[in-house]
Each structure stands twice: as structure tokens, then as C-alpha cells.
Design a protein around this motif. Structure first.
Motif, PDB file in Angstrom:
ATOM      1  N   ARG A  15      66.143  13.224-103.999  1.00 57.23           N
ATOM      2  CA  ARG A  15      66.109  14.507-103.279  1.00 57.23           C
ATOM      3  C   ARG A  15      65.665  14.289-101.843  1.00 57.23           C
ATOM      4  NH1 ARG A  15      67.633  18.803-106.984  1.00 57.23           N
ATOM      5  NH2 ARG A  15      68.134  17.467-108.730  1.00 57.23           N
ATOM      6  N   GLU A  16      66.095  15.180-100.969  1.00 52.10           N
ATOM      7  CA  GLU A  16      65.701  15.117 -99.558  1.00 52.10           C
ATOM      8  C   GLU A  16      65.932  16.487 -98.936  1.00 52.10           C
ATOM      9  OE1 GLU A  16      68.395  12.148 -97.959  1.00 52.10           O
ATOM     10  OE2 GLU A  16      69.979  13.621 -97.687  1.00 52.10           O
ATOM     11  N   PRO A  17      65.382  16.752 -97.743  1.00 56.24           N
ATOM     12  CA  PRO A  17      65.696  18.023 -97.071  1.00 56.24           C
ATOM     13  C   PRO A  17      67.192  18.102 -96.771  1.00 56.24           C
ATOM     14  CG  PRO A  17      63.783  16.968 -96.065  1.00 56.24           C
ATOM     15  CD  PRO A  17      64.370  15.979 -97.023  1.00 56.24           C
ATOM     16  N   ALA A  18      67.696  19.306 -96.559  1.00 55.99           N
ATOM     17  CA  ALA A  18      69.155  19.495 -96.441  1.00 55.99           C
ATOM     18  C   ALA A  18      69.669  19.432 -95.004  1.00 55.99           C
ATOM     19  CB  ALA A  18      69.536  20.829 -97.071  1.00 55.99           C
ATOM     20  N   ASP A  19      68.809  19.049 -94.056  1.00 59.72           N
ATOM     21  CA  ASP A  19      69.172  19.156 -92.636  1.00 59.72           C
ATOM     22  C   ASP A  19      70.417  18.345 -92.256  1.00 59.72           C
ATOM     23  OD1 ASP A  19      66.280  20.246 -91.157  1.00 59.72           O
ATOM     24  OD2 ASP A  19      66.296  19.529 -93.212  1.00 59.72           O
ATOM     25  N   SER A  20      70.511  17.086 -92.738  1.00 56.53           N
ATOM     26  CA  SER A  20      71.660  16.247 -92.360  1.00 56.53           C
ATOM     27  C   SER A  20      72.959  16.893 -92.808  1.00 56.53           C
ATOM     28  CB  SER A  20      71.539  14.861 -92.998  1.00 56.53           C
ATOM     29  OG  SER A  20      70.337  14.266 -92.636  1.00 56.53           O
ATOM     30  N   LEU A  21      72.970  17.320 -94.060  1.00 56.50           N
ATOM     31  CA  LEU A  21      74.177  17.940 -94.610  1.00 56.50           C
ATOM     32  C   LEU A  21      74.530  19.220 -93.869  1.00 56.50           C
ATOM     33  CD1 LEU A  21      74.171  17.900 -98.511  1.00 56.50           C
ATOM     34  CD2 LEU A  21      75.826  16.895 -96.972  1.00 56.50           C
ATOM     35  N   ALA A  22      73.510  19.998 -93.509  1.00 59.07           N
ATOM     36  CA  ALA A  22      73.755  21.281 -92.846  1.00 59.07           C
ATOM     37  C   ALA A  22      74.346  21.054 -91.455  1.00 59.07           C
ATOM     38  CB  ALA A  22      72.459  22.072 -92.756  1.00 59.07           C
ATOM     39  N   VAL A  23      73.781  20.097 -90.711  1.00 56.10           N
ATOM     40  CA  VAL A  23      74.303  19.826 -89.362  1.00 56.10           C
ATOM     41  C   VAL A  23      75.730  19.302 -89.456  1.00 56.10           C
ATOM     42  CG1 VAL A  23      73.985  18.370 -87.313  1.00 56.10           C
ATOM     43  CG2 VAL A  23      72.024  19.480 -88.357  1.00 56.10           C
ATOM     44  N   VAL A  89      89.115  32.043 -91.374  1.00 59.30           N
ATOM     45  CA  VAL A  89      87.969  32.817 -91.880  1.00 59.30           C
ATOM     46  C   VAL A  89      87.055  31.903 -92.710  1.00 59.30           C
ATOM     47  CG1 VAL A  89      87.300  34.705 -93.433  1.00 59.30           C
ATOM     48  CG2 VAL A  89      89.193  35.022 -91.827  1.00 59.30           C
ATOM     49  N   ALA A  90      87.662  31.077 -93.560  1.00 62.62           N
ATOM     50  CA  ALA A  90      86.870  30.166 -94.394  1.00 62.62           C
ATOM     51  C   ALA A  90      86.103  29.173 -93.520  1.00 62.62           C
ATOM     52  CB  ALA A  90      87.784  29.419 -95.361  1.00 62.62           C
ATOM     53  N   THR A  91      86.719  28.713 -92.431  1.00 63.98           N
ATOM     54  CA  THR A  91      86.042  27.766 -91.534  1.00 63.98           C
ATOM     55  C   THR A  91      84.847  28.429 -90.852  1.00 63.98           C
ATOM     56  OG1 THR A  91      88.244  26.883 -91.088  1.00 63.98           O
ATOM     57  CG2 THR A  91      86.469  26.017 -89.761  1.00 63.98           C
ATOM     58  N   ALA A  92      85.065  29.657 -90.366  1.00 61.80           N
ATOM     59  CA  ALA A  92      83.969  30.375 -89.700  1.00 61.80           C
ATOM     60  C   ALA A  92      82.838  30.631 -90.690  1.00 61.80           C
ATOM     61  CB  ALA A  92      84.492  31.688 -89.127  1.00 61.80           C
ATOM     62  N   SER A  93      83.206  30.994 -91.896  1.00 65.44           N
ATOM     63  CA  SER A  93      82.224  31.276 -92.929  1.00 65.44           C
ATOM     64  C   SER A  93      81.441  30.003 -93.296  1.00 65.44           C
ATOM     65  CB  SER A  93      82.970  31.846 -94.134  1.00 65.44           C
ATOM     66  OG  SER A  93      82.110  32.029 -95.190  1.00 65.44           O
ATOM     67  N   LEU A  94      82.153  28.877 -93.344  1.00 64.76           N
ATOM     68  CA  LEU A  94      81.478  27.596 -93.628  1.00 64.76           C
ATOM     69  C   LEU A  94      80.525  27.245 -92.493  1.00 64.76           C
ATOM     70  CD1 LEU A  94      81.435  25.040 -95.525  1.00 64.76           C
ATOM     71  CD2 LEU A  94      83.117  24.046 -93.971  1.00 64.76           C
ATOM     72  N   CYS A  95      80.960  27.536 -91.283  1.00 58.12           N
ATOM     73  CA  CYS A  95      80.147  27.204 -90.111  1.00 58.12           C
ATOM     74  C   CYS A  95      78.813  27.956 -90.144  1.00 58.12           C
ATOM     75  CB  CYS A  95      80.937  27.539 -88.848  1.00 58.12           C
ATOM     76  SG  CYS A  95      80.140  26.998 -87.347  1.00 58.12           S
ATOM     77  N   ILE A  96      78.854  29.244 -90.429  1.00 57.23           N
ATOM     78  CA  ILE A  96      77.596  30.008 -90.448  1.00 57.23           C
ATOM     79  C   ILE A  96      76.869  29.858 -91.783  1.00 57.23           C
ATOM     80  CG2 ILE A  96      78.333  31.703 -88.716  1.00 57.23           C
ATOM     81  CD1 ILE A  96      78.759  33.677 -91.067  1.00 57.23           C
ATOM     82  N   GLY A  97      77.532  29.227 -92.739  1.00 59.25           N
ATOM     83  CA  GLY A  97      76.870  28.982 -94.022  1.00 59.25           C
ATOM     84  C   GLY A  97      76.755  30.222 -94.873  1.00 59.25           C
ATOM     85  N   LEU A 145      69.836  26.107 -92.376  1.00 64.37           N
ATOM     86  CA  LEU A 145      70.677  26.403 -91.205  1.00 64.37           C
ATOM     87  C   LEU A 145      71.917  27.204 -91.616  1.00 64.37           C
ATOM     88  CD1 LEU A 145      70.504  22.936 -89.419  1.00 64.37           C
ATOM     89  CD2 LEU A 145      69.531  25.068 -88.579  1.00 64.37           C
ATOM     90  N   SER A 146      71.690  28.243 -92.377  1.00 56.89           N
ATOM     91  CA  SER A 146      72.828  28.993 -92.915  1.00 56.89           C
ATOM     92  C   SER A 146      72.465  30.448 -93.170  1.00 56.89           C
ATOM     93  CB  SER A 146      73.265  28.368 -94.239  1.00 56.89           C
ATOM     94  OG  SER A 146      72.238  28.522 -95.190  1.00 56.89           O
ATOM     95  N   PHE A 303      71.979   9.730 -90.731  1.00 53.20           N
ATOM     96  CA  PHE A 303      70.595   9.985 -90.326  1.00 53.20           C
ATOM     97  C   PHE A 303      69.776  10.584 -91.467  1.00 53.20           C
ATOM     98  CE2 PHE A 303      73.029   9.932 -86.452  1.00 53.20           C
ATOM     99  CZ  PHE A 303      72.218   9.262 -85.560  1.00 53.20           C
ATOM    100  N   GLN A 304      68.535  10.140 -91.553  1.00 53.43           N
ATOM    101  CA  GLN A 304      67.604  10.744 -92.501  1.00 53.43           C
ATOM    102  C   GLN A 304      67.381  12.198 -92.080  1.00 53.43           C
ATOM    103  OE1 GLN A 304      66.101   9.481 -95.116  1.00 53.43           O
ATOM    104  NE2 GLN A 304      66.424   7.269 -94.942  1.00 53.43           N
ATOM    105  N   PRO A 305      67.313  13.132 -93.029  1.00 53.34           N
ATOM    106  CA  PRO A 305      67.129  14.544 -92.656  1.00 53.34           C
ATOM    107  C   PRO A 305      65.887  14.778 -91.786  1.00 53.34           C
ATOM    108  CG  PRO A 305      67.589  14.328 -94.989  1.00 53.34           C
ATOM    109  CD  PRO A 305      67.421  12.946 -94.470  1.00 53.34           C
ATOM    110  N   GLU A 306      64.848  13.977 -92.023  1.00 55.16           N
ATOM    111  CA  GLU A 306      63.616  14.161 -91.241  1.00 55.16           C
ATOM    112  C   GLU A 306      63.878  13.926 -89.760  1.00 55.16           C
ATOM    113  OE1 GLU A 306      63.901  12.320 -93.947  1.00 55.16           O
ATOM    114  OE2 GLU A 306      62.657  13.357 -95.419  1.00 55.16           O
ATOM    115  N   SER A 307      64.736  12.939 -89.445  1.00 51.20           N
ATOM    116  CA  SER A 307      65.008  12.664 -88.032  1.00 51.20           C
ATOM    117  C   SER A 307      65.903  13.755 -87.431  1.00 51.20           C
ATOM    118  CB  SER A 307      65.654  11.287 -87.858  1.00 51.20           C
ATOM    119  OG  SER A 307      66.796  11.186 -88.670  1.00 51.20           O
ATOM    120  N   ILE A 308      66.749  14.343 -88.253  1.00 53.86           N
ATOM    121  CA  ILE A 308      67.582  15.459 -87.767  1.00 53.86           C
ATOM    122  C   ILE A 308      66.672  16.637 -87.427  1.00 53.86           C
ATOM    123  CG2 ILE A 308      69.301  17.176 -88.497  1.00 53.86           C
ATOM    124  CD1 ILE A 308      70.841  14.717 -88.357  1.00 53.86           C
ATOM    125  N   ARG A 309      65.672  16.856 -88.273  1.00 52.27           N
ATOM    126  CA  ARG A 309      64.756  17.994 -88.078  1.00 52.27           C
ATOM    127  C   ARG A 309      64.008  17.889 -86.739  1.00 52.27           C
ATOM    128  NH1 ARG A 309      62.006  21.684 -91.564  1.00 52.27           N
ATOM    129  NH2 ARG A 309      63.865  21.634 -92.845  1.00 52.27           N
TER     130      ARG A 309
END
Lengths: 318, 228
Positions: A15-23, A89-97, A145-146, A303-309
Motif C-alpha cells: 500500500r502507498e498514498p495515491a498521489d503518483s497515480l492521481a497525478v 466527456v469521459a476524458t474530462a470526467s477522468l481528469c477531475i476524478g 486529487l479528485s 516516483f514514490q507518492p511521498e515525493s509527488i506530495r
């Protein structure tokens, strides 16, 4: 053997924070949105995806719909527009999460239908982004981030810890792409047999070069181009070692001289920096559309999520 | 309600089973990714007669010689072609269970990016036959663009429709592209009777050598409906 299997199962449950995936999710969606904006700006929706009878270039036709969307809803210019709108629409929706996984699925389905309607206009970067979208359909990339995080917790940023495997799979996807591309570059232009002349050749091609530089200039700069060709092909081939470098980085607290040396020399950072430079160089010198930006959008996976944060913008939002 | 939110021994058992199932599925995905990335195209004898092919054959000949195995170059080439056929066949067999999913989602792992098999390239030229009976060039990629078509024509999705390969020529959608472009140009240029799209092939030597034009290829002409 049992212990090895247990470790394998355990590894995919990390497990890890979700920051990398979100960015990464936001970057990917922005890149696709920019590409769709270009399609709209040039008025290419009907030419690229409508059936031939409705002004399309093909191969879709009334009698040969080419994709299940047309088989179900009918092949027409209107439905081409509808499919394209759905994808936007799906892309915009994915972008804002917002409804992140469903949005990723909707985009994946629409994107693949567009690919089948016009195979020649669907390039390698589209395939790469779709491959990553398949992972995002199953990944909790909207955990932070969503809009989803905002609706769930009242904050845009969440500290939720999520499974790390989607990030690892995206790393594998990038490595497979780089290594495979690097190994397939066996023609003379990419080797010493042709004097590493690939970039010199590509920059002559008026369909690709961003600037039509005079032949004499390219001859003058050919030594630099040869070095760049050599570096780029070996950057791709050496990508096979990146998972190992990442593992050494993740286990840096363990003993071992090799581990210490590799971590001290920052080989992983050097490779990632080379990759970003490589893609920025492509963006500057060649007209490849979203290819360089699409690849860079996936780099948060390294990148590790911590460094993204710790990025200033995210720190400010947090 | 997710599995993680449940409590009790049965939930713990279900979580343990799920972790194993997930690891198995991920392993399957990894294997599919890797096998799918094996080259789908097979080697040909023609490829092995190019300098890079000859070099590979030389390396193999020397390596086999060190191992005490004597094979002439033609035998090695044929063996390479045969083995590449075997690998491609094996790859197809292994990927068969995934084919419906990958083709449905237009997903692939073939990354032959910028392979550049020849030192040749093309330059698209678009000409109009106007009412004066003369051909007028309106677009030459990278150097001349009378009607401002460049940004659209250089957009990656459009380029994919017309940009020919030096080895295999234009793509399947090239003809449709020319028809569509001609209709656009007929609408823009009232005095255009015909549109001609063609590709000029260039040969590039080593750095310092001049670029040589090898002439025009893949010319397609479209005539305005009702034009004489």
C-alpha cells in the motif's frame, strides 16, 4: 517455493498514498483532451471517424461498420460525433476524478472504438494510453486529487493508502515499450553500421521535422545528432534495468555494497531525467503530436507518492 | 461495502483468498504483456542480406564456431527465418485466449517506433489543375503552403493517413484521404478542376552527401464532379 509465492502475493498487496497515480491520471487525461481539442479545431471528427458515405475517409461504411458502436447504433456522421463527444466527456470526467473508474472505462471503450474506425490515424501513443487506461479502470487513481475524494472526505487531497500494484504495472508497461522499441531498432541508421544517423535522417523528413532546417545545418550538427541517436537508443534498451534500480531504491536500508553504490550514483534519477530530456527534445524538434507529452504524463509512475506530495503545487492544494 | 471494511474470520479468509487471486491475475497480465511484446513480424532472408542482418549472421557463425558447430551462412540464415516463424506461431498460440479482449480494446504491445529501415523519405506535394489548364502547386511539405493546410496536414492523426513507408508504400487509407482532401479543396477553390496528391521520394546519403530526389510516386488524381 511457498515462501517465494507468499512474498509474491504480499508484494502485490503493498500500500502507498495515491498521489503518483492521481497525478498520472490527471496528466493522461489532459494530454488526451488536448489531442481531442486538436481534432475539433481542425474539424476532423467526420473525416476521421464517419462512414465513407457521410464524408469519412474510411474504412467504416454503412455496409461495413468497423466497430460495435456503429453496429449497435448505426454508422453515421452524427454517431461519429456522439462517440467523440462521449470520449471527450469521459476524458474530462477522468481528469477531475469524478466517477473515476467508470470514466476510465468509458474513455477506454470510446477510445478503442475510435481506433477501430480509423486504424491509420491511431498511433502508438494512443495504444500506450489505452493500455494504461485498462490499468486505471481497476486502479484507485481517484482516491486523491479528485472530485471523488472531495465528495467522500470534503477535501481534494486525501491521505488514503491504496494498492501500489497499478503504479508498478504502469512502470512495467513503460519498460516493455521502451525496451521493445529499443531492441527493434536494429536497422543501420540506429547502429554503428549506419553511423547512428537515425536522428539526422528523421530531421530531414518534412512530414516529421518541426522546422525545415537546411541540409547544410543538419550536416554541421550531425555529430551532435549521432550522439543523441546513440543515447536515445541505449536509453531505451537499458530501461530493462529500471525495475531493478527501483527495487534497490525501495530497499536502500538493506546492506550491500552494490545497492549502496547504485543508490549513491542516482542511476534511477539519471535514467528518468534522460527520459524527460529525450521526450522534451522530441517535442521541440519533431511534430509528433501528443507522443512526448503522453509519455511524460506517465512518468509519475516512477516516483514514490511521498515525493509527488512534496511538489509545490500539490503542497499548496494540501 | 468493500471487502476491506468487513470484519471477522470469514472476512479475513476472503481477503486472503482475494490477495492470492489478485496476485495470480496480475501475473497473468504481466505474462501477457511480455509475450505480446515479442516481435509479431518474422525475419525474412531479404532482411538478413542487409548489413545489419549480415552482422548478426557473422556473430552467430563465430559463436557456433567457438562451440564446435560448423554451419555455413546460408544455413544460419534459414535457421533464423525458421525459428522466427516458430516464435511468431508460438506467440500467436499463447495470446489466443486474450485476443478478443485485446483486439476489442485496440490494445497491443508492438512497439516498432521509428525503425527507419531505409535512408529514404517522402515529401507530399499537392497540385491543382485550374481553369487555365495548368497544374499549380499549392502545398509542398516543409517548404510551401499557399492555402495554410500545413497545421492540419502535419497533425499526427492526418499524417498517419498519408505518410508512406519507404519500404511498403502508402497505407490503406491513403486513397480515401486523397478523395476527402480533394473534396475539401474543390469546396475552397472554385477554379480547381483536378487535385493531384503525390509523394516525392528522396535518397539521403551519409552526412555531407547531397540529398537526391528519386522522383514522384503514389500519385492520385481526383476530378471535380461534372468537370470536363
Amino acid at each position: 517455493m511457498r515462501a517465494l509465492l507468499a512474498r509474491w502475493v504480499q508484494f502485490w498487496d503493498l500500500r502507498e498514498p495515491a498521489d503518483s497515480l492521481a497525478v498520472l491520471r490527471i496528466g493522461l487525461a489532459l494530454v488526451v483532451l488536448c489531442d481531442f481539442a486538436a481534432v475539433g479545431r481542425f474539424g476532423l471528427v467526420a473525416p476521421l471517424w464517419a462512414p465513407i458515405e457521410d464524408g469519412g475517409i474510411g474504412p467504416a461504411a454503412y455496409a461495413a461498420p468497423s466497430c460495435w458502436f456503429y453496429e449497435v447504433f448505426g454508422a453515421s456522421a452524427f454517431n461519429a460525433g456522439l462517440l467523440f463527444t462521449l470520449a471527450c466527456v469521459a476524458t474530462a470526467s477522468l481528469c477531475i476524478g469524478w466517477c473515476t473508474r467508470s470514466s476510465a472505462l468509458a474513455l477506454l471503450l470510446a477510445y478503442s472504438q475510435l481506433a477501430q474506425l480509423s486504424p491509420a490515424s491511431d498511433r502508438g501513443i494512443d495504444t500506450l494510453l489505452r493500455n494504461v487506461l485498462i490499468i486505471l479502470v481497476f486502479a484507485p487513481s481517484g482516491a486523491t486529487l479528485s472530485a471523488d475524494a472531495r465528495l467522500r472526505t470534503g477535501r481534494w487531497i486525501s491521505d488514503a493508502r491504496v494498492v501500489a500494484w497499478p503504479r508498478y504495472l504502469i512502470v512495467v508497461q513503460l519498460i516493455v515499450m521502451y525496451f521493445s522499441a529499443g531492441m527493434q531498432k536494429q536497422s543501420q541508421a540506429w547502429t554503428s553500421l549506419g553511423g547512428y544517423s537515425a536522428l539526422y535522417l528523421v530531421l530531414h523528413q518534412p512530414h516529421y521535422a518541426a522546422f525545415s532546417l537546411p541540409h547544410e545545418w543538419l550536416v554541421t550538427f550531425s555529430p551532435v545528432l549521432r550522439i543523441s541517436t546513440f543515447v536515445s537508443v541505449w536509453f531505451e534498451r537499458l530501461s530493462i534495468f529500471v525495475p531493478w534500480l527501483m527495487w534497490l531504491r525501495a530497499t536502500r536500508d538493506r546492506p550491500g555494497r552494490l545497492r549502496a553504490v547504485v543508490n549513491r550514483t542516482h542511476l534511477l534519477e539519471i535514467w528518468v531525467a534522460l527520459g524527460i530530456t529525450f521526450h522534451l527534445g522530441l517535442a521541440l524538434t519533431l511534430q509528433l503530436g501528443i507522443f512526448p507529452w503522453g509519455c511524460i504524463a506517465l512518468y509519475p509512475a516512477f516516483f514514490q507518492p511521498e515525493s509527488i506530495r512534496r511538489l509545490p503545487l500539490l503542497a499548496a492544494v494540501g | 461495502m468493500t471487502l476491506g471494511a468487513l470484519e471477522g474470520p470469514r472476512a479475513e479468509y476472503a481477503r486472503r483468498v482475494w490477495r492470492r487471486v489478485r496476485a495470480f491475475l496480475i501475473t497473468l497480465v504481466l505474462l501477457q504483456q511480455i509475450i505480446s511484446a515479442w516481435p509479431a513480424q518474422t525475419l525474412t532472408l531479404d532482411q538478413l542480406t542487409r548489413p545489419e542482418g549480415e552482422r548478426l549472421v557473422s556473430v552467430l557463425e563465430r559463436t557456433l564456431g567457438l562451440l564446435g558447430v560448423e554451419r555455413d551462412r546460408e544455413q544460419i540464415k534459414q535457421a533464423l527465418v525458421d525459428r522466427s516463424l516458430d516464435v511468431a506461431r508460438f506467440r500467436r498460440t499463447l495470446l489466443r485466449p486474450f485476443r478478443m479482449l485485446t483486439s476489442g480494446l485496440a490494445s497491443d504491445q508492438q512497439w516498432g517506433l521509428f525503425l527507419i529501415s531505409r535512408s529514404q523519405y517522402f515529401r507530399m506535394q499537392i497540385d491543382l489543375l485550374r481553369d487555365d489548364g495548368e497544374w499549380h502547386t499549392i502545398y509542398r511539405a516543409g517548404s510551401f503552403d499557399e492555402l495554410g493546410l500545413g497545421p492540419m496536414l502535419r497533425y499526427r492523426r492526418v499524417r498517419g493517413l498519408y505518410n508512406p513507408s519507404a519500404r511498403v508504400g502508402p497505407r490503406r487509407q491513403y486513397s480515401g484521404f486523397v478523395s476527402w482532401l480533394a473534396n475539401e479543396l474543390f469546396a475552397m477553390q472554385r477554379d480547381a478542376r483536378q487535385v493531384r496528391v503525390q509523394m516525392e521520394r528522396f535518397q539521403l546519403g551519409h552526412a555531407g552527401e547531397p540529398v537526391e530526389s528519386l522522383g514522384f510516386e503514389f500519385a492520385r488524381i481526383r476530378t471535380r464532379a461534372g468537370a470536363p
